[in-house]
Scaffold this active site. Structure first.
Site, PDB file in Angstrom:
ATOM      1  N   TYR A  52      40.551  37.261  48.351  1.00  0.00           N
ATOM      2  CA  TYR A  52      41.160  38.463  47.771  1.00  0.00           C
ATOM      3  C   TYR A  52      42.682  38.357  47.743  1.00  0.00           C
ATOM      4  CZ  TYR A  52      36.495  40.504  48.319  1.00  0.00           C
ATOM      5  OH  TYR A  52      35.147  40.759  48.244  1.00  0.00           O
ATOM      6  N   GLU A  82      36.694  47.307  50.483  1.00  0.00           N
ATOM      7  CA  GLU A  82      36.737  47.133  51.926  1.00  0.00           C
ATOM      8  C   GLU A  82      36.147  45.770  52.241  1.00  0.00           C
ATOM      9  OE1 GLU A  82      36.704  51.431  51.138  1.00  0.00           O
ATOM     10  OE2 GLU A  82      35.166  49.948  50.664  1.00  0.00           O
TER      11      GLU A  82
END
Length: 161
Positions: free
Chosen positions: A128, A116
């Site tokens: 990411y 998360e």
């Protein structure tokens, strides 16, 4: 794949990644408190020293500059926390540590890694996505924030493929 310039700097530096030990928690807490508005407590970190967790520290010149906490559940790794000391940000340390986490999880038979990330953390989201993660969902009100709660994006990367 060509490396970003910041990552090349890390490859040339005296950077090692090693497992964390409970004695590292004071240094981890120092980085955590500088990196997050709502830091984890000492007891939360100490509770992560279990067989199904992996705690990694990136050290430069013997000094802890970043850490990661990963939980393993069946064939899924869950990156619970990753943080780079403010003085080491933008130098590729986070990318280097993330790649270590991914390689280790794949080597240990994990099929995917989930995480998360705060909706407002654009630098982390870009990192990411650049490393191949894609969004699989959202968690409304997941993180505490100064104005109440903040949504999280749930990202996933398949490993070993």
């Amino acid at each position: 794949m060509p490396y970003p310039e910041t990552y090349r700097k890390v490859l040339d530096a005296d950077l090692i990644v090693r497992p964390l030990v409970p004695e590292d928690v004071p240094d981890v807490l120092d980085i955590e408190r500088q990196g997050y508005s709502h830091p984890w407590s000492e007891s939360v970190f100490l509770d992560c020293f279990k067989d199904n967790y992996r705690l990694w520290g990136a050290c430069h010149g013997g000094k802890l500059t970043a850490y990661a906490v990963v939980a393993y559940m069946v064939d899924e790794a869950h990156l619970l926390n990753i943080c780079v000391h403010p003085r080491a940000r933008g130098e590729g340390v986070g990318r280097y540590l993330l790649r270590h986490v991914l390689a280790t999880a794949a080597h240990e038979g994990m099929a995917q890694l989930l995480l998360e990330v705060r909706d407002s953390n654009h630098a982390a989201i870009a990192l990411y996505q650049n490393e191949g993660f894609h969004e699989i969902g959202q968690r409304p009100g997941y993180y505490p924030s100064a104005s109440g709660r903040e949504d999280a994006r749930v990202l996933m990367l398949a490993l070993g493929q």
